[in-house]
Design an enzyme around this catalytic site. Structure first.
Site, PDB file in Angstrom:
ATOM      1  N   GLU A   1       0.837  -1.210   0.000  1.00 44.47           N
ATOM      2  CA  GLU A   1       0.000   0.000   0.000  1.00 44.47           C
ATOM      3  C   GLU A   1       0.864   1.250   0.000  1.00 44.47           C
ATOM      4  O   GLU A   1       1.796   1.315   0.807  1.00 44.47           O
ATOM      5  CB  GLU A   1      -0.926  -0.013   1.220  1.00 44.47           C
ATOM      6  CG  GLU A   1      -1.943  -1.137   1.131  1.00 44.47           C
ATOM      7  CD  GLU A   1      -2.868  -1.218   2.342  1.00 44.47           C
ATOM      8  OE1 GLU A   1      -2.715  -0.432   3.283  1.00 44.47           O
ATOM      9  OE2 GLU A   1      -3.753  -2.086   2.333  1.00 44.47           O
TER      10      GLU A   1
ATOM     11  N   HIS B   1      -7.701   1.674   1.862  1.00 45.23           N
ATOM     12  CA  HIS B   1      -7.580   1.244   3.280  1.00 45.23           C
ATOM     13  C   HIS B   1      -8.269   2.246   4.225  1.00 45.23           C
ATOM     14  O   HIS B   1      -7.639   2.798   5.126  1.00 45.23           O
ATOM     15  CB  HIS B   1      -6.094   1.069   3.662  1.00 45.23           C
ATOM     16  CG  HIS B   1      -5.928   0.185   4.871  1.00 45.23           C
ATOM     17  ND1 HIS B   1      -4.806  -0.603   5.070  1.00 45.23           N
ATOM     18  CD2 HIS B   1      -6.730  -0.038   5.950  1.00 45.23           C
ATOM     19  CE1 HIS B   1      -4.931  -1.257   6.212  1.00 45.23           C
ATOM     20  NE2 HIS B   1      -6.094  -0.935   6.761  1.00 45.23           N
TER      21      HIS B   1
HETATM   22  P1  NAD Z   1     -10.707 -10.085  15.902  1.00 49.48           P
HETATM   23  O1  NAD Z   1      -9.416 -10.465  16.530  1.00 49.48           O
HETATM   24  O2  NAD Z   1     -11.852  -9.701  16.745  1.00 49.48           O
HETATM   25  O3  NAD Z   1     -11.188 -11.257  14.927  1.00 49.48           O
HETATM   26  C1  NAD Z   1     -10.340 -11.954  14.084  1.00 49.48           C
HETATM   27  C2  NAD Z   1     -10.860 -13.368  14.014  1.00 49.48           C
HETATM   28  O4  NAD Z   1     -10.087 -14.080  13.049  1.00 49.48           O
HETATM   29  C3  NAD Z   1     -10.731 -14.119  15.336  1.00 49.48           C
HETATM   30  O5  NAD Z   1     -11.995 -14.581  15.780  1.00 49.48           O
HETATM   31  C4  NAD Z   1      -9.803 -15.277  15.016  1.00 49.48           C
HETATM   32  O6  NAD Z   1     -10.145 -16.458  15.705  1.00 49.48           O
HETATM   33  C5  NAD Z   1     -10.007 -15.416  13.522  1.00 49.48           C
HETATM   34  N1  NAD Z   1      -8.948 -16.143  12.839  1.00 49.48           N
HETATM   35  C6  NAD Z   1      -7.623 -16.160  13.103  1.00 49.48           C
HETATM   36  N2  NAD Z   1      -6.992 -16.994  12.260  1.00 49.48           N
HETATM   37  C7  NAD Z   1      -7.943 -17.516  11.450  1.00 49.48           C
HETATM   38  C8  NAD Z   1      -7.925 -18.429  10.373  1.00 49.48           C
HETATM   39  N3  NAD Z   1      -6.781 -19.010   9.979  1.00 49.48           N
HETATM   40  N4  NAD Z   1      -9.075 -18.727   9.751  1.00 49.48           N
HETATM   41  C9  NAD Z   1     -10.249 -18.162  10.140  1.00 49.48           C
HETATM   42  N5  NAD Z   1     -10.335 -17.310  11.178  1.00 49.48           N
HETATM   43  C10 NAD Z   1      -9.190 -16.971  11.811  1.00 49.48           C
HETATM   44  O7  NAD Z   1     -10.329  -8.913  14.889  1.00 49.48           O
HETATM   45  P2  NAD Z   1     -11.344  -7.954  14.121  1.00 49.48           P
HETATM   46  O8  NAD Z   1     -11.525  -6.724  14.912  1.00 49.48           O
HETATM   47  O9  NAD Z   1     -12.518  -8.721  13.688  1.00 49.48           O
HETATM   48  O10 NAD Z   1     -10.437  -7.576  12.869  1.00 49.48           O
HETATM   49  C11 NAD Z   1     -10.085  -8.549  11.898  1.00 49.48           C
HETATM   50  C12 NAD Z   1      -8.990  -8.007  11.023  1.00 49.48           C
HETATM   51  O11 NAD Z   1      -9.500  -6.913  10.245  1.00 49.48           O
HETATM   52  C13 NAD Z   1      -7.839  -7.362  11.813  1.00 49.48           C
HETATM   53  O12 NAD Z   1      -6.883  -8.316  12.212  1.00 49.48           O
HETATM   54  C14 NAD Z   1      -7.259  -6.388  10.815  1.00 49.48           C
HETATM   55  O13 NAD Z   1      -6.250  -7.019  10.063  1.00 49.48           O
HETATM   56  C15 NAD Z   1      -8.429  -6.064   9.911  1.00 49.48           C
HETATM   57  N6  NAD Z   1      -8.865  -4.674  10.072  1.00 49.48           N
HETATM   58  C16 NAD Z   1      -8.904  -3.893   8.968  1.00 49.48           C
HETATM   59  C17 NAD Z   1      -9.294  -2.573   9.078  1.00 49.48           C
HETATM   60  C18 NAD Z   1      -9.370  -1.700   7.863  1.00 49.48           C
HETATM   61  O14 NAD Z   1      -9.167  -0.493   7.976  1.00 49.48           O
HETATM   62  N7  NAD Z   1      -9.655  -2.233   6.706  1.00 49.48           N
HETATM   63  C19 NAD Z   1      -9.642  -2.039  10.332  1.00 49.48           C
HETATM   64  C20 NAD Z   1      -9.627  -2.883  11.432  1.00 49.48           C
HETATM   65  C21 NAD Z   1      -9.227  -4.204  11.298  1.00 49.48           C
END
Ligand code: NAD
Length: 305
Positions: free
Chosen positions: A258, A279
């Site tokens: 990015e 993003h």
């Molecule tokens: P979270 O930790 O609440 O949820 C992530 C989930 O993914 C967990 O329940 C975990 O068990 C699961 N997980 C881990 N490994 C896995 C796998 N191999 N297969 C399936 N599931 C798996 O996090 P969240 O708040 O839901 O955020 C998720 C992701 O979104 C963050 O890690 C971040 O990378 C991304 N995010 C992006 C933005 C954006 O601006 N686009 C903003 C916030 C978060």
């Protein structure tokens, strides 16, 4: 007083909480890698969002560093292992921007199936592509969520409200009270889903969790949405899927690099059935405020004791 440096901007009310606590001597400005390395020896608390890469080099230079505060969820920009080795705490703000990302996910999905970006550009250019822009409903379709954490659950709530069926694959979630189906394998998710949406952290295990093989196991005409991290999808495989027609559309908030390279812009991003934003999943007034306030409270709490 503890020396706190915010290398990425934090909400102004959050900064006020930090100032009012009188615990910190605060500096706030974005320093590039070399400048940050020079400053690190004096910093005790480092506050970042996603722009600053807190590498092992940065952490090694933080001779007095006690706490790395990541305002947001993903810790892929922080070398958590290096922090552990030095006994430095790492804290983030789980869930605080989940609503913002879930809302963007639906914005992207609806934009894609109703051709909103193309319709907008067409009209601006004097075209009236009414016939070409026939869309599809999401009502009655199945959305498959890879990752059922804070964001996955917010997406599920909204999907149910739109009359969609929801299934989710998350090896760490064994049960839920929500009216969705938890599936035990990605293949099962691919079998059922008209739309696949990713909500997982980027780790060694999840890198390219959606690649050539996975896309070939999906339904013909599947839609893929990624608001998690770029590296979770193999972009070349996605390009191939879109060109072959296996994938009917993709919506991306995140990219492996990015901003994306010119080559990616010419290929994947240049396709008519790809829409994207830079993003911005967590970039809302409310989301940033929630994240900032939560982060400030955590920092004060950790430093009071
Ligand atoms: P979270 O930790 O609440 O949820 C992530 C989930 O993914 C967990 O329940 C975990 O068990 C699961 N997980 C881990 N490994 C896995 C796998 N191999 N297969 C399936 N599931 C798996 O996090 P969240 O708040 O839901 O955020 C998720 C992701 O979104 C963050 O890690 C971040 O990378 C991304 N995010 C992006 C933005 C954006 O601006 N686009 C903003 C916030 C978060």
């Amino acid at each position: 007083m503890l020396r706190l440096h915010a290398n990425d901007p934090l909400d102004k009310d959050a900064m006020k909480i930090l100032e009012d606590s009188k615990l910190f001597e605060i500096t706030a400005e974005h320093l590039d890698k070399d400048e940050l390395l020079k400053k690190m020896p004096e910093i005790e608390i480092l506050v970042v969002r996603s722009a600053t890469k807190v590498t092992s080099e940065v952490i090694d230079a933080g001779k007095k560093l006690k706490l790395i505060a990541r305002a947001g969820v993903g810790l892929d920009n922080v070398d958590v292992e290096a922090a552990k080795r030095h006994n430095i705490m790492v804290r983030n703000t789980p869930g605080a921007n989940a609503i913002s990302v879930a809302e963007l996910t639906f914005g992207l999905l609806l934009s894609l199936v109703r051709h909103i970006p193309r319709g907008t550009y067409g009209i601006k250019e004097g075209k009236w592509e009414k016939k070409e822009l026939k869309g599809t409903e999401i009502f009655g379709k199945t959305i498959g969520l890879i990752g059922f954490g804070a964001i996955g659950r917010e997406v599920a709530k909204r999907a149910i409200a739109f009359g969609m069926n929801v299934c989710a694959y998350d090896p760490f979630v064994k049960e839920t009270e929500m009216e969705i189906e938890l599936v035990s394998s990605l293949d099962s998710l691919f079998d059922k889903s008209d739309v696949i949406s990713l909500h997982i952290p980027l780790t060694a295990e999840t890198k390219h969790i959606v690649g050539e093989k996975e896309i070939s196991a999906m339904k013909d005409g599947v839609i893929i949405i990624n608001t998690s991290r770029g590296g979770t999808i193999d972009e070349q495989a996605l390009y191939n899927g879109l060109v072959s027609g296996k994938v009917s559309g993709a919506a991306l908030d995140v990219f492996e690099v990015e901003p994306p390279s010119d080559e990616l812009r010419r290929k994947l991003i240049g396709l008519g059935n790809v829409i994207c934003v830079p993003h911005v999943g967590a970039s809302t007034t409310e989301g940033q405020k929630r994240v900032g306030l939560e982060m400030a409270k955590i920092i004060v709490e950790e430093c009071k004791s």
